[in-house]
Scaffold this active site. Structure first.
Site: not given
Ligand code: ADP
Ligand code: TRP
Length: 336
Positions: A110, A206, A209
């Protein structure tokens, strides 16, 4: 075996969350005692509107339930319903080296992207997550690959606290098999499934959001189908064999189709003769096959938020009961 994991309620859930995390939660609930929570304290770092925070917490709980987390098998709760977690957060924090936090990906990314003004909440994020992980004596923590560092920190800091509070504790023997001094805090293992470790988003990065490249699980269908149609492809001609490397469409088909269906699609992909539009239609069809059921359940849950609240309150009671002996041991050991 005790299983624990959480997902932040910081936005709508997407395919990455399902294939990277929630699908595994559902599988694991048959293998042991599972605790799953909505990380709504972590979410406060990004969701600053109170009403939105409340709504997203409930939506995330409904999504878990709709996707198959079964409250008869698993303990489902809000992170904020367990005050012991913020207490352990503080106690652990008194032993966490600043240098660890400075190299935490969650903070560095970030800061380097200059997306957010870093504040204490973001900096301390891994410590709260370690408290989540350590509070319930869990054995296994299923997460996406991006969370690996957080798990390593949790284990390191638990070891630090164990060593600093228990002179006879041997870090080589965390269960105390030889020393007869088991750790105050148990060291859980990360469970990362390699084949679905990183789900790509529509642009090939990847799916996240924060990158605006998601394909959502719930909500209006039109934008979801539109997102699937917008998955990045290249200019390979319809007749030509398609390259398989660095192709988010190919990778998404691979996780979303059954192995048999994928084998057939894979042949067509490599042979040539079908355009990318054909494969996008296959992706949309796969989405419906997998998520139409959960989407219907989600719609039912939306009509009965009081029932979701009741399930969460029941889960919180059960989770607190498991946290009680752990926080008790820690309080005594540190002198509270
Ligand atoms: P974001 O990246 O959208 O903010 P989060 O960090 O809230 O998502 O992720 C919530 C869960 O989903 C975590 O366990 C994370 O490892 C998994 N996750 C999120 N995005 C992915 C992705 N693109 N591929 C695999 N796992 C993911
Ligand atoms: N940081 C995790 C994520 O972004 C969510 C989370 C918070 C978590 N506490 C946890 C995951 C404890 C596993 C265990 O997805």
């Amino acid at each position: 075996m005790r299983i624990l994991s959480g997902v932040q309620s910081s936005g709508r859930l997407h395919l990455g969350n399902y294939y990277g995390a929630i699908r595994e939660f559902v599988r694991l609930q048959d293998e042991g005692e599972a605790l799953y929570f909505i990380a709504n304290l972590h979410a406060l770092n990004t969701v600053t509107d109170g009403e939105a925070a409340r709504r997203l917490t409930l939506e995330t709980a409904m999504a878990f339930l709709a996707l198959g987390v079964d409250p008869k098998k698993s303990i489902l709760f809000r992170q904020s319903a367990i005050p012991e977690v913020t207490e352990l957060f503080w106690i652990l924090g008194t032993r966490v080296p600043m240098a660890n936090l400075e190299r935490a990906h969650s903070y560095r990314d970030k800061v380097e992207n200059k997306k957010a003004q870093p504040d204490f909440g973001l900096f301390a994020y891994p410590v709260l997550m370690a408290a989540d992980i350590l509070l319930y004596d869990s054995d296994v923590v299923p997460v996406g690959k991006d969370q690996k560092q957080h798990l390593e920190f949790a284990r390191d800091w638990a070891t630090k606290l164990n060593v600093s509070c228990q002179p006879k504790y041997d870090p080589q023997d965390p269960l105390g098999l030889k020393s007869k001094v088991p750790g105050l805090l148990k060291l859980p293992e990360a469970r990362i499934r390699e084949e679905t470790a990183v789900i790509p988003g529509t642009d090939g990065q990847k799916m996240s959001k924060s990158y605006g490249n998601t394909i959502d699980l719930f909500g209006e269908l039109k934008p979801i189908e539109k997102a699937m149609k917008s998955v990045k492809t290249d200019s390979t001609a319809v007749d030509a064999p398609k390259p398989t490397e660095g192709q988010p469409l190919y990778d998404l088909l691979k996780v979303m189709l059954s192995p048999e269906e994928f084998a057939e699609v894979d042949t067509a992909w490599r042979q040539g003769g079908k355009g990318y539009g054909f494969f996008k239609e296959r992706l949309i069809a796969a989405y419906h096959t997998t998520f139409d059921g959960p989407r219907a359940r989600y719609a039912e849950l939306e009509k009965d938020p009081a029932e979701v609240e009741r399930l969460l309150a029941d889960g919180a009671l059960r989770a607190r009961a498991l946290a009680a002996p752990v926080i008790d041991r820690v309080r005594k050991a540190v002198g509270l």
